[in-house]
Design a protein around this motif. Structure first.
Motif, PDB file in Angstrom:
ATOM      1  N   LYS A 179       0.832  -1.198   0.000  1.00 21.78           N
ATOM      2  CA  LYS A 179       0.000   0.000   0.000  1.00 21.78           C
ATOM      3  C   LYS A 179       0.872   1.256   0.000  1.00 21.78           C
ATOM      4  N   ARG A 180       1.942   1.213   0.771  1.00 26.88           N
ATOM      5  CA  ARG A 180       2.832   2.371   0.843  1.00 26.88           C
ATOM      6  C   ARG A 180       3.501   2.624  -0.504  1.00 26.88           C
ATOM      7  N   LYS A 181       3.930   1.559  -1.165  1.00 26.01           N
ATOM      8  CA  LYS A 181       4.529   1.713  -2.495  1.00 26.01           C
ATOM      9  C   LYS A 181       3.514   2.292  -3.469  1.00 26.01           C
ATOM     10  N   PHE A 182       2.274   1.816  -3.387  1.00 29.27           N
ATOM     11  CA  PHE A 182       1.231   2.289  -4.285  1.00 29.27           C
ATOM     12  C   PHE A 182       0.949   3.775  -4.071  1.00 29.27           C
ATOM     13  N   ILE A 183       1.054   4.228  -2.840  1.00 33.05           N
ATOM     14  CA  ILE A 183       0.829   5.640  -2.527  1.00 33.05           C
ATOM     15  C   ILE A 183       2.041   6.479  -2.940  1.00 33.05           C
ATOM     16  N   LEU A 184       3.234   5.945  -2.813  1.00 33.13           N
ATOM     17  CA  LEU A 184       4.441   6.706  -3.111  1.00 33.13           C
ATOM     18  C   LEU A 184       4.740   6.837  -4.602  1.00 33.13           C
ATOM     19  N   ILE A 185       4.209   5.946  -5.417  1.00 34.82           N
ATOM     20  CA  ILE A 185       4.517   5.981  -6.853  1.00 34.82           C
ATOM     21  C   ILE A 185       4.120   7.309  -7.493  1.00 34.82           C
ATOM     22  N   PRO A 186       2.915   7.839  -7.283  1.00 33.86           N
ATOM     23  CA  PRO A 186       2.591   9.140  -7.901  1.00 33.86           C
ATOM     24  C   PRO A 186       3.519  10.268  -7.444  1.00 33.86           C
ATOM     25  N   PHE A 187       3.928  10.241  -6.180  1.00 36.43           N
ATOM     26  CA  PHE A 187       4.854  11.258  -5.689  1.00 36.43           C
ATOM     27  C   PHE A 187       6.228  11.118  -6.329  1.00 36.43           C
ATOM     28  N   ALA A 188       6.661   9.885  -6.527  1.00 38.54           N
ATOM     29  CA  ALA A 188       7.953   9.653  -7.185  1.00 38.54           C
ATOM     30  C   ALA A 188       7.912  10.130  -8.636  1.00 38.54           C
ATOM     31  N   ILE A 189       6.808   9.874  -9.328  1.00 36.12           N
ATOM     32  CA  ILE A 189       6.670  10.329 -10.714  1.00 36.12           C
ATOM     33  C   ILE A 189       6.660  11.845 -10.773  1.00 36.12           C
ATOM     34  N   ALA A 190       5.912  12.477  -9.847  1.00 36.59           N
ATOM     35  CA  ALA A 190       5.847  13.948  -9.811  1.00 36.59           C
ATOM     36  C   ALA A 190       7.226  14.537  -9.518  1.00 36.59           C
ATOM     37  N   ALA A 191       7.960  13.923  -8.597  1.00 36.62           N
ATOM     38  CA  ALA A 191       9.302  14.420  -8.262  1.00 36.62           C
ATOM     39  C   ALA A 191      10.236  14.262  -9.458  1.00 36.62           C
ATOM     40  N   PHE A 192      10.157  13.127 -10.151  1.00 35.77           N
ATOM     41  CA  PHE A 192      10.993  12.905 -11.328  1.00 35.77           C
ATOM     42  C   PHE A 192      10.697  13.944 -12.405  1.00 35.77           C
ATOM     43  N   LEU A 193       9.410  14.186 -12.671  1.00 29.92           N
ATOM     44  CA  LEU A 193       9.041  15.174 -13.688  1.00 29.92           C
ATOM     45  C   LEU A 193       9.469  16.575 -13.284  1.00 29.92           C
ATOM     46  N   ALA A 194       9.365  16.901 -11.997  1.00 23.17           N
ATOM     47  CA  ALA A 194       9.768  18.229 -11.531  1.00 23.17           C
ATOM     48  C   ALA A 194      11.271  18.437 -11.707  1.00 23.17           C
ATOM     49  N   VAL A 195      12.042  17.450 -11.302  1.00 28.07           N
ATOM     50  CA  VAL A 195      13.500  17.558 -11.434  1.00 28.07           C
ATOM     51  C   VAL A 195      13.891  17.608 -12.909  1.00 28.07           C
ATOM     52  N   THR A 196      13.282  16.748 -13.726  1.00 30.93           N
ATOM     53  CA  THR A 196      13.595  16.724 -15.149  1.00 30.93           C
ATOM     54  C   THR A 196      13.238  18.048 -15.816  1.00 30.93           C
ATOM     55  N   GLY A 197      12.062  18.569 -15.521  1.00 29.27           N
ATOM     56  CA  GLY A 197      11.659  19.853 -16.083  1.00 29.27           C
ATOM     57  C   GLY A 197      12.603  20.970 -15.683  1.00 29.27           C
ATOM     58  N   THR A 232       9.959  28.588 -19.991  1.00 28.40           N
ATOM     59  CA  THR A 232       9.425  28.378 -18.651  1.00 28.40           C
ATOM     60  C   THR A 232       9.555  26.904 -18.279  1.00 28.40           C
ATOM     61  N   PHE A 233       9.234  26.607 -17.033  1.00 24.94           N
ATOM     62  CA  PHE A 233       9.266  25.227 -16.554  1.00 24.94           C
ATOM     63  C   PHE A 233       8.317  24.354 -17.375  1.00 24.94           C
ATOM     64  N   TRP A 234       7.116  24.831 -17.636  1.00 25.33           N
ATOM     65  CA  TRP A 234       6.122  24.028 -18.350  1.00 25.33           C
ATOM     66  C   TRP A 234       6.531  23.814 -19.805  1.00 25.33           C
ATOM     67  N   GLN A 235       7.167  24.788 -20.412  1.00 28.42           N
ATOM     68  CA  GLN A 235       7.679  24.607 -21.769  1.00 28.42           C
ATOM     69  C   GLN A 235       8.793  23.567 -21.777  1.00 28.42           C
ATOM     70  N   ALA A 236       9.640  23.609 -20.765  1.00 27.67           N
ATOM     71  CA  ALA A 236      10.719  22.618 -20.664  1.00 27.67           C
ATOM     72  C   ALA A 236      10.154  21.220 -20.489  1.00 27.67           C
ATOM     73  N   LEU A 237       9.130  21.084 -19.661  1.00 28.01           N
ATOM     74  CA  LEU A 237       8.503  19.779 -19.465  1.00 28.01           C
ATOM     75  C   LEU A 237       7.865  19.305 -20.771  1.00 28.01           C
ATOM     76  N   GLY A 238       7.259  20.228 -21.517  1.00 20.86           N
ATOM     77  CA  GLY A 238       6.690  19.877 -22.812  1.00 20.86           C
ATOM     78  C   GLY A 238       7.748  19.435 -23.805  1.00 20.86           C
ATOM     79  N   ILE A 239       8.885  20.103 -23.807  1.00 19.36           N
ATOM     80  CA  ILE A 239       9.991  19.710 -24.691  1.00 19.36           C
ATOM     81  C   ILE A 239      10.491  18.318 -24.328  1.00 19.36           C
ATOM     82  N   PHE A 240      10.608  18.050 -23.028  1.00 22.79           N
ATOM     83  CA  PHE A 240      11.052  16.733 -22.572  1.00 22.79           C
ATOM     84  C   PHE A 240      10.081  15.650 -23.032  1.00 22.79           C
TER      85      PHE A 240
END
Length: 137
Positions: A7-25, A46-54
């Motif tokens: 359950k903890r892994k299932f809850i942490l996965i969206p946060f890990a994805i969000a953190a990865f996208l934030a760092v990548t952007g 901007t950050f959102w343009q960078a995320l879109g480019i990625f």
């Protein structure tokens, strides 16, 4: 205890994805804004343009399968080509023609550009027989 960890892994996965996208952007935005305005004279993004480019780059150039495409072959072009050359070299002429026909049927007959040549025709037919060295003395 195991159900709690699942359950903890299932809850942490969206946060890990969000953190990865934030760092990548942030990294894409920082590199773009640091390098490209001075080199190519383009504007800052901007950050959102960078995320879109990625995301666009991932869509265009792939998601890094590392050999899981095409039946477990070597996902990168040089390695895939080398592996296919080895397979092609060990085929009989009948097997080669059968393979080429299968690939043409699978990929479409006019997929290979305006010349219509199949990429496996680019010299692999000569791969089975080693080239004889000329002995002019």
């Amino acid at each position: 205890m195991r159900a709690y960890n699942d359950k903890r892994k299932f809850i942490l996965i969206p946060f890990a994805i969000a953190a990865f996208l934030a760092v990548t952007g942030f990294v894409v935005m920082s590199l773009w804004n640091y390098l490209l305005p001075g080199i190519l004279h383009v504007g800052v993004i901007t950050f959102w343009q960078a995320l879109g480019i990625f995301i666009l780059c991932k869509i265009l150039f792939g998601f890094g399968h590392k050999g899981h495409r095409w039946g477990g072959g070597g996902g990168g072009a040089p390695w895939m080509r080398r592996k296919m050359e080895d397979r092609f070299r060990n085929m009989s002429p009948e097997e080669r023609e059968k393979f080429k026909a299968h690939m043409r049927d699978r990929c479409g007959h006019n997929r290979w550009g305006k010349h219509g040549g199949h990429p496996f025709d680019a010299g692999w037919d000569d791969a089975k027989e080693p080239k004889a060295e000329s002995s002019e003395s």
